[in-house]
Design a protein around this motif. Sequence first.
Motif, PDB file in Angstrom:
ATOM      1  N   PRO A   1       0.846  -1.402  -0.013  1.00  0.00           N
ATOM      2  CA  PRO A   1      -0.029  -0.120   0.163  1.00  0.00           C
ATOM      3  C   PRO A   1       0.919   1.323   0.035  1.00  0.00           C
ATOM      4  O   PRO A   1       0.404   2.098  -0.387  1.00  0.00           O
ATOM      5  N   ALA A   2       2.057   1.141   0.443  1.00  0.00           N
ATOM      6  CA  ALA A   2       3.009   2.171   0.519  1.00  0.00           C
ATOM      7  C   ALA A   2       3.529   2.736  -1.058  1.00  0.00           C
ATOM      8  O   ALA A   2       4.178   3.497  -1.104  1.00  0.00           O
ATOM      9  N   GLY A   3       3.351   1.649  -2.014  1.00  0.00           N
ATOM     10  CA  GLY A   3       3.754   1.954  -3.249  1.00  0.00           C
ATOM     11  C   GLY A   3       4.716   0.621  -3.515  1.00  0.00           C
ATOM     12  O   GLY A   3       5.009  -0.343  -3.011  1.00  0.00           O
ATOM     13  N   LEU A   4       5.804   1.225  -4.775  1.00  0.00           N
ATOM     14  CA  LEU A   4       6.614   0.212  -5.004  1.00  0.00           C
ATOM     15  C   LEU A   4       7.368   0.014  -4.035  1.00  0.00           C
ATOM     16  O   LEU A   4       8.213   0.682  -3.242  1.00  0.00           O
ATOM     17  N   GLU A   5       7.895  -1.725  -4.139  1.00  0.00           N
ATOM     18  CA  GLU A   5       8.846  -2.220  -2.811  1.00  0.00           C
ATOM     19  C   GLU A   5       9.880  -2.835  -3.426  1.00  0.00           C
ATOM     20  O   GLU A   5      11.013  -2.578  -3.136  1.00  0.00           O
ATOM     21  N   VAL A   6       9.981  -3.566  -4.638  1.00  0.00           N
ATOM     22  CA  VAL A   6      10.938  -4.095  -5.092  1.00  0.00           C
ATOM     23  C   VAL A   6      10.941  -4.118  -6.803  1.00  0.00           C
ATOM     24  O   VAL A   6       9.833  -4.513  -7.185  1.00  0.00           O
ATOM     25  N   GLU A   7      12.077  -4.275  -7.347  1.00  0.00           N
ATOM     26  CA  GLU A   7      11.908  -4.325  -8.901  1.00  0.00           C
ATOM     27  C   GLU A   7      13.054  -5.500  -9.025  1.00  0.00           C
ATOM     28  O   GLU A   7      14.049  -5.384  -8.626  1.00  0.00           O
TER      29      GLU A   7
ATOM     30  N   GLN B   1      16.119  -4.770  -6.876  1.00  0.00           N
ATOM     31  CA  GLN B   1      16.063  -3.211  -6.321  1.00  0.00           C
ATOM     32  C   GLN B   1      15.167  -2.882  -5.281  1.00  0.00           C
ATOM     33  O   GLN B   1      14.049  -2.727  -5.625  1.00  0.00           O
ATOM     34  N   PHE B   2      15.732  -3.108  -4.068  1.00  0.00           N
ATOM     35  CA  PHE B   2      14.697  -2.904  -2.979  1.00  0.00           C
ATOM     36  C   PHE B   2      14.542  -1.567  -2.579  1.00  0.00           C
ATOM     37  O   PHE B   2      15.502  -0.757  -2.696  1.00  0.00           O
ATOM     38  N   GLN B   3      13.506  -0.810  -2.615  1.00  0.00           N
ATOM     39  CA  GLN B   3      13.099   0.426  -2.264  1.00  0.00           C
ATOM     40  C   GLN B   3      13.157   0.939  -0.878  1.00  0.00           C
ATOM     41  O   GLN B   3      13.760   2.021  -0.467  1.00  0.00           O
ATOM     42  N   ARG B   4      12.641   0.115  -0.013  1.00  0.00           N
ATOM     43  CA  ARG B   4      12.705   0.508   1.469  1.00  0.00           C
ATOM     44  C   ARG B   4      13.304  -0.591   2.440  1.00  0.00           C
ATOM     45  O   ARG B   4      13.536  -0.410   3.550  1.00  0.00           O
ATOM     46  N   LEU B   5      13.517  -1.998   2.011  1.00  0.00           N
ATOM     47  CA  LEU B   5      13.864  -2.960   2.810  1.00  0.00           C
ATOM     48  C   LEU B   5      15.457  -2.749   3.288  1.00  0.00           C
ATOM     49  O   LEU B   5      16.150  -2.887   2.287  1.00  0.00           O
ATOM     50  N   PRO B   6      15.753  -2.548   4.493  1.00  0.00           N
ATOM     51  CA  PRO B   6      17.247  -2.391   4.847  1.00  0.00           C
ATOM     52  C   PRO B   6      17.965  -3.471   4.462  1.00  0.00           C
ATOM     53  O   PRO B   6      17.730  -4.769   4.652  1.00  0.00           O
ATOM     54  N   LEU B   7      19.261  -3.384   4.297  1.00  0.00           N
ATOM     55  CA  LEU B   7      20.316  -4.404   4.052  1.00  0.00           C
ATOM     56  C   LEU B   7      20.429  -5.422   5.222  1.00  0.00           C
ATOM     57  O   LEU B   7      20.188  -6.621   5.171  1.00  0.00           O
ATOM     58  N   ILE B   8      20.395  -4.617   6.682  1.00  0.00           N
ATOM     59  CA  ILE B   8      20.448  -5.578   7.772  1.00  0.00           C
ATOM     60  C   ILE B   8      19.186  -6.549   7.889  1.00  0.00           C
ATOM     61  O   ILE B   8      19.445  -7.846   8.247  1.00  0.00           O
ATOM     62  N   ASP B   9      18.254  -6.182   7.387  1.00  0.00           N
ATOM     63  CA  ASP B   9      16.864  -7.170   7.265  1.00  0.00           C
ATOM     64  C   ASP B   9      17.322  -8.327   6.366  1.00  0.00           C
ATOM     65  O   ASP B   9      16.868  -9.506   6.631  1.00  0.00           O
ATOM     66  N   ARG B  10      17.505  -7.856   5.141  1.00  0.00           N
ATOM     67  CA  ARG B  10      17.852  -8.886   3.992  1.00  0.00           C
ATOM     68  C   ARG B  10      19.172  -9.952   4.649  1.00  0.00           C
ATOM     69  O   ARG B  10      18.884 -10.957   4.466  1.00  0.00           O
ATOM     70  N   LEU B  11      20.073  -9.465   5.340  1.00  0.00           N
ATOM     71  CA  LEU B  11      21.100 -10.269   5.803  1.00  0.00           C
ATOM     72  C   LEU B  11      20.701 -11.159   6.882  1.00  0.00           C
ATOM     73  O   LEU B  11      21.074 -12.245   7.083  1.00  0.00           O
ATOM     74  N   SER B  12      19.554 -10.880   7.492  1.00  0.00           N
ATOM     75  CA  SER B  12      18.917 -11.729   8.440  1.00  0.00           C
ATOM     76  C   SER B  12      18.614 -13.101   8.042  1.00  0.00           C
ATOM     77  O   SER B  12      18.140 -14.195   8.730  1.00  0.00           O
ATOM     78  N   ALA B  13      18.443 -13.390   6.613  1.00  0.00           N
ATOM     79  CA  ALA B  13      18.030 -14.562   5.906  1.00  0.00           C
ATOM     80  C   ALA B  13      19.084 -15.510   5.779  1.00  0.00           C
ATOM     81  O   ALA B  13      18.922 -16.612   5.657  1.00  0.00           O
ATOM     82  N   LEU B  14      20.461 -15.183   6.168  1.00  0.00           N
ATOM     83  CA  LEU B  14      21.519 -16.054   5.697  1.00  0.00           C
ATOM     84  C   LEU B  14      21.533 -17.277   6.642  1.00  0.00           C
ATOM     85  O   LEU B  14      21.701 -18.426   6.170  1.00  0.00           O
ATOM     86  N   PRO B  15      21.206 -17.243   8.126  1.00  0.00           N
ATOM     87  CA  PRO B  15      20.975 -18.477   8.669  1.00  0.00           C
ATOM     88  C   PRO B  15      20.225 -19.674   8.252  1.00  0.00           C
ATOM     89  O   PRO B  15      20.086 -20.663   8.360  1.00  0.00           O
ATOM     90  N   LEU B  16      19.135 -18.974   7.536  1.00  0.00           N
ATOM     91  CA  LEU B  16      18.108 -19.851   6.781  1.00  0.00           C
ATOM     92  C   LEU B  16      18.529 -20.902   5.778  1.00  0.00           C
ATOM     93  O   LEU B  16      18.050 -21.873   5.454  1.00  0.00           O
TER      94      LEU B  16
ATOM     95  N   LYS C   1      -5.301   4.589 -21.394  1.00  0.00           N
ATOM     96  CA  LYS C   1      -3.750   3.871 -21.240  1.00  0.00           C
ATOM     97  C   LYS C   1      -3.450   4.392 -20.081  1.00  0.00           C
ATOM     98  O   LYS C   1      -3.456   5.520 -19.640  1.00  0.00           O
ATOM     99  N   ILE C   2      -3.070   3.477 -19.316  1.00  0.00           N
ATOM    100  CA  ILE C   2      -2.032   3.758 -17.779  1.00  0.00           C
ATOM    101  C   ILE C   2      -0.884   3.253 -17.826  1.00  0.00           C
ATOM    102  O   ILE C   2      -0.587   2.065 -18.462  1.00  0.00           O
ATOM    103  N   ASP C   3       0.126   4.092 -17.402  1.00  0.00           N
ATOM    104  CA  ASP C   3       1.359   3.695 -17.503  1.00  0.00           C
ATOM    105  C   ASP C   3       1.674   2.675 -16.295  1.00  0.00           C
ATOM    106  O   ASP C   3       1.691   3.204 -15.206  1.00  0.00           O
ATOM    107  N   ILE C   4       1.976   1.307 -16.905  1.00  0.00           N
ATOM    108  CA  ILE C   4       2.480   0.424 -15.805  1.00  0.00           C
ATOM    109  C   ILE C   4       3.755  -0.102 -16.184  1.00  0.00           C
ATOM    110  O   ILE C   4       4.234  -0.700 -17.197  1.00  0.00           O
ATOM    111  N   PRO C   5       4.601   0.274 -15.179  1.00  0.00           N
ATOM    112  CA  PRO C   5       5.985   0.085 -15.393  1.00  0.00           C
ATOM    113  C   PRO C   5       6.519  -1.643 -15.885  1.00  0.00           C
ATOM    114  O   PRO C   5       7.368  -1.572 -16.584  1.00  0.00           O
ATOM    115  N   ARG C   6       6.055  -2.429 -15.206  1.00  0.00           N
ATOM    116  CA  ARG C   6       6.360  -3.882 -15.315  1.00  0.00           C
ATOM    117  C   ARG C   6       5.047  -4.686 -15.739  1.00  0.00           C
ATOM    118  O   ARG C   6       4.001  -4.380 -14.886  1.00  0.00           O
ATOM    119  N   PRO C   7       5.211  -5.691 -16.559  1.00  0.00           N
ATOM    120  CA  PRO C   7       3.920  -6.187 -16.995  1.00  0.00           C
ATOM    121  C   PRO C   7       3.373  -7.213 -15.645  1.00  0.00           C
ATOM    122  O   PRO C   7       2.152  -7.443 -15.775  1.00  0.00           O
TER     123      PRO C   7
END
Length: 503
Positions: free
Chosen positions: A94-100, A121-136, A317-323
Amino acid sequence: MSKESQQKKVIVVGAGWAGLGATYHLAKQGYDVTLLEAGQYPGGLVAGWQTAAGKSVEAGIHGFWYPYRNIFSLINELGISPFTTWTRSAQYSPAGLEVESPIFQDLPRLPTPLGTFIYPQFQRLPLIDRLSALPLLYSLIDFDNSDQAWKRYDYLTARELFKTFGVSARLYKEAFEPMLLVGLFAPGEQCSAAATLGMLYYFILAHQPDFDVVWCRGTVGEKIFRPWVEQIEKLGARVLSKHKVTDVIIDSNNHVKGVVSNDEVFDADAVIFSVGVTGMKKIVSSSPSLQNRPEFRNLNNLGAVDVLATRLWFDRKIDIPRPSNACFGFDDSTGWTFFDLNALHDEFKNEPGTVIEADFYHANQFLHLSDEEIVQIVQGYLTKCIPGFREAKVIDSSVIRLANAVTHFAPGSYRYLLPAKTSLQNLFMSGDWIINRHGSWSQEKAYVTGLEAANLAISYLETGEKANILAVEADENHIQFARNINQVVRDVGKSILPNFWLP
């Protein structure tokens, strides 16, 4: 093709990827094959059809992912060109674009899973959060799709799995749960950890390009299944729609001798079921023969998830960046996707307005609403993603409600799933919910299990050549090494430690 094989009768039930795959291969081997489909068209959930006004609609859009080796091989064999080029995708909240996401195969290939972490390309998700997936990563190493691995992880929920391995709450909410909602069609607390690991590994983490996807340039029914069925019928097989199966006839030697449909008995030397969980449960409910067998009776312990498929025609016509786009955060337990059909489907390339497909998974709360209410909600959600939808007017729409449409891989469900071989010597199972060791998922798995069932029928009937099934791409060297070490440690642990818990 021998005369003997032409005399062998095989009945296939269900005309989706699995049923068509089994029928096609057996027909090529000269068998007398009859394919029975309860619906109006071959194809099941992915078929598609036309409205009274002649517009194409379908029960949701289905992607064809980079690792779909067997389906791509089939497409080449059929000599058809149904797909778009590889497409980029985006993710919205709901905040808009998050990832491309990029087209991963176009970028330098890094050892898995580095490319998956670095290139989007993450718009808002911090690197520290992404790194928390490594133990998985340990659980992905430990889960090798074996029977033992499924039993280890199946009673655990996906939510518990991610929490146990220290995945941050934000990463879970903004990345992993959205993947579950559009990949396994349910929120994390309702998904088996085993199914989660299998799905994530196959579609995203096994190899860098695995997340790349193409789309059908129209409905799958029109672009793929229609020419495929034509080939099947040219080979001499019969494809009969509107033939609902209600029972099987079993003799005293544990063999199926016939299939009952529309008060007609179809004699059979072998039978292949290729229907979804809900369809199979309906067949069992009307079949005293199958109800007598615990493996089929226990299918009532399995469930399925509701899907809502909508198609909206806008006046401009509406401009939609990605299909192709996935969305999260709009409803707590529902994931949804939307697609720019002007970019994907040949039929709509020259449309003066915009045509959007929006599909909702785990859509229980929407199915009772009127079409008008649903269309209004969909436009509101689209506007939060792309503001251009706010001023547009919906000039036509289609709403398709699909109750209990896709398999629910709930925690603890593995023990009730069926393998391809059953207690009936000449009855074989196929479909995306059947237990197998190929490692694929979704449409590719359904097609592969259809070929596997055809091969079992060929072994049983002792005539014909088996289908060549392409294996998934081998694990990368560092993953293979880690899995070997992990297995050695497990084996040593079993030999010196008491078995306090499950394997």
